[in-house]
Design a protein around this motif. Structure first.
Motif, PDB file in Angstrom:
ATOM      1  N   ARG A   1       0.836  -1.197   0.000  1.00 50.40           N
ATOM      2  CA  ARG A   1       0.000   0.000   0.000  1.00 50.40           C
ATOM      3  C   ARG A   1       0.869   1.245   0.000  1.00 50.40           C
ATOM      4  O   ARG A   1       1.788   1.365   0.802  1.00 50.40           O
ATOM      5  N   ASN A   2       0.559   2.161  -0.911  1.00 47.73           N
ATOM      6  CA  ASN A   2       1.223   3.450  -0.970  1.00 47.73           C
ATOM      7  C   ASN A   2       0.129   4.508  -0.950  1.00 47.73           C
ATOM      8  O   ASN A   2      -0.467   4.817  -1.985  1.00 47.73           O
ATOM      9  N   GLU A   3      -0.153   5.033   0.239  1.00 49.75           N
ATOM     10  CA  GLU A   3      -1.258   5.979   0.442  1.00 49.75           C
ATOM     11  C   GLU A   3      -2.570   5.340   0.002  1.00 49.75           C
ATOM     12  O   GLU A   3      -3.015   4.394   0.599  1.00 49.75           O
ATOM     13  N   GLU A   4      -3.172   5.837  -1.091  1.00 48.38           N
ATOM     14  CA  GLU A   4      -4.472   5.320  -1.519  1.00 48.38           C
ATOM     15  C   GLU A   4      -4.356   4.201  -2.556  1.00 48.38           C
ATOM     16  O   GLU A   4      -5.337   3.571  -2.893  1.00 48.38           O
ATOM     17  N   LYS A   5      -3.152   3.947  -3.069  1.00 43.88           N
ATOM     18  CA  LYS A   5      -2.960   2.980  -4.144  1.00 43.88           C
ATOM     19  C   LYS A   5      -2.442   1.657  -3.585  1.00 43.88           C
ATOM     20  O   LYS A   5      -1.430   1.623  -2.890  1.00 43.88           O
ATOM     21  N   ILE A   6      -3.147   0.558  -3.876  1.00 41.22           N
ATOM     22  CA  ILE A   6      -2.745  -0.773  -3.439  1.00 41.22           C
ATOM     23  C   ILE A   6      -2.305  -1.550  -4.670  1.00 41.22           C
ATOM     24  O   ILE A   6      -3.055  -1.681  -5.642  1.00 41.22           O
ATOM     25  N   THR A   7      -1.069  -2.058  -4.632  1.00 46.15           N
ATOM     26  CA  THR A   7      -0.524  -2.821  -5.748  1.00 46.15           C
ATOM     27  C   THR A   7      -0.325  -4.262  -5.301  1.00 46.15           C
ATOM     28  O   THR A   7       0.257  -4.516  -4.249  1.00 46.15           O
ATOM     29  N   SER A   8      -0.812  -5.213  -6.100  1.00 42.76           N
ATOM     30  CA  SER A   8      -0.666  -6.628  -5.793  1.00 42.76           C
ATOM     31  C   SER A   8       0.516  -7.194  -6.567  1.00 42.76           C
ATOM     32  O   SER A   8       0.920  -6.656  -7.593  1.00 42.76           O
ATOM     33  N   SER A   9       1.053  -8.308  -6.067  1.00 36.92           N
ATOM     34  CA  SER A   9       2.195  -8.925  -6.726  1.00 36.92           C
ATOM     35  C   SER A   9       1.818  -9.534  -8.082  1.00 36.92           C
ATOM     36  O   SER A   9       2.680  -9.797  -8.904  1.00 36.92           O
ATOM     37  N   ASP A  10       0.514  -9.722  -8.331  1.00 30.00           N
ATOM     38  CA  ASP A  10       0.102 -10.251  -9.626  1.00 30.00           C
ATOM     39  C   ASP A  10      -0.126  -9.143 -10.655  1.00 30.00           C
ATOM     40  O   ASP A  10      -0.546  -9.403 -11.775  1.00 30.00           O
ATOM     41  N   GLY A  11       0.161  -7.894 -10.284  1.00 33.55           N
ATOM     42  CA  GLY A  11       0.096  -6.786 -11.221  1.00 33.55           C
ATOM     43  C   GLY A  11      -1.168  -5.955 -11.166  1.00 33.55           C
ATOM     44  O   GLY A  11      -1.260  -4.944 -11.857  1.00 33.55           O
ATOM     45  N   THR A  12      -2.154  -6.332 -10.365  1.00 38.05           N
ATOM     46  CA  THR A  12      -3.383  -5.551 -10.290  1.00 38.05           C
ATOM     47  C   THR A  12      -3.193  -4.378  -9.340  1.00 38.05           C
ATOM     48  O   THR A  12      -2.438  -4.450  -8.378  1.00 38.05           O
ATOM     49  N   GLU A  13      -3.895  -3.297  -9.631  1.00 39.97           N
ATOM     50  CA  GLU A  13      -3.838  -2.104  -8.793  1.00 39.97           C
ATOM     51  C   GLU A  13      -5.253  -1.694  -8.410  1.00 39.97           C
ATOM     52  O   GLU A  13      -6.176  -1.789  -9.212  1.00 39.97           O
ATOM     53  N   HIS A  14      -5.406  -1.232  -7.164  1.00 45.17           N
ATOM     54  CA  HIS A  14      -6.694  -0.778  -6.661  1.00 45.17           C
ATOM     55  C   HIS A  14      -6.483   0.545  -5.940  1.00 45.17           C
ATOM     56  O   HIS A  14      -5.421   0.798  -5.401  1.00 45.17           O
ATOM     57  N   VAL A  15      -7.529   1.369  -5.911  1.00 40.27           N
ATOM     58  CA  VAL A  15      -7.482   2.631  -5.197  1.00 40.27           C
ATOM     59  C   VAL A  15      -8.466   2.553  -4.042  1.00 40.27           C
ATOM     60  O   VAL A  15      -9.643   2.239  -4.240  1.00 40.27           O
ATOM     61  N   ARG A  16      -7.988   2.791  -2.851  1.00 43.86           N
ATOM     62  CA  ARG A  16      -8.828   2.791  -1.650  1.00 43.86           C
ATOM     63  C   ARG A  16      -8.603   4.100  -0.917  1.00 43.86           C
ATOM     64  O   ARG A  16      -7.503   4.647  -0.899  1.00 43.86           O
ATOM     65  N   PHE A  17      -9.621   4.601  -0.273  1.00 41.40           N
ATOM     66  CA  PHE A  17      -9.494   5.822   0.497  1.00 41.40           C
ATOM     67  C   PHE A  17      -8.799   5.537   1.817  1.00 41.40           C
ATOM     68  O   PHE A  17      -9.020   4.496   2.429  1.00 41.40           O
ATOM     69  N   THR A  18      -7.977   6.479   2.241  1.00 39.09           N
ATOM     70  CA  THR A  18      -7.331   6.345   3.541  1.00 39.09           C
ATOM     71  C   THR A  18      -8.230   6.995   4.586  1.00 39.09           C
ATOM     72  O   THR A  18      -8.922   7.985   4.301  1.00 39.09           O
ATOM     73  N   LYS A  19      -8.208   6.468   5.766  1.00 35.58           N
ATOM     74  CA  LYS A  19      -9.045   6.972   6.835  1.00 35.58           C
ATOM     75  C   LYS A  19      -8.493   8.305   7.334  1.00 35.58           C
ATOM     76  O   LYS A  19      -7.292   8.435   7.576  1.00 35.58           O
ATOM     77  N   LEU A  20      -9.364   9.291   7.482  1.00 33.22           N
ATOM     78  CA  LEU A  20      -8.941  10.599   7.965  1.00 33.22           C
ATOM     79  C   LEU A  20      -8.870  10.602   9.481  1.00 33.22           C
ATOM     80  O   LEU A  20      -9.684   9.960  10.156  1.00 33.22           O
TER      81      LEU A  20
END
Length: 89
Positions: free
Chosen positions: A45-64
């Motif tokens: 996880r890098n801030e809001e961007k989650i990268t998987s080892s299989d190459g998929t990327e997802h965007v999740r909101f970080t909790k304020l």
């Protein structure tokens, strides 16, 4: 959306009941659970961007934090008050 797959595969209420009955019979025959093998995928996880080892990327909101939420509300109140002051002039 969920039931559209049933309609595509020509599964109606009777077939659905049969499907569940067969599944329950198989469970009664061999009730031991065999866990599935892990895929070995890791997530970074890098801030809001989650990268998987299989190459998929997802965007999740970080909790304020509480301070961030309060600052956000204060900014909204300030902008609303400024807008009202402009309308009064």
């Amino acid at each position: 959306a969920h039931f559209s797959k049933f309609i595509e595969n020509d599964i109606d209420a009777e077939k659905l009941e049969e499907m569940y009955s067969e599944a329950h019979e198989k469970i009664r025959e061999d009730p031991d659970h065999e866990p599935a093998e892990k895929k070995g995928i890791t997530h970074t996880r890098n801030e809001e961007k989650i990268t998987s080892s299989d190459g998929t990327e997802h965007v999740r909101f970080t909790k304020l934090t509480l301070e961030q939420r309060r600052a956000k509300v204060a900014a909204k109140i300030a902008s609303a008050q400024a807008k009202l002051m402009e309308e009064d002039e």
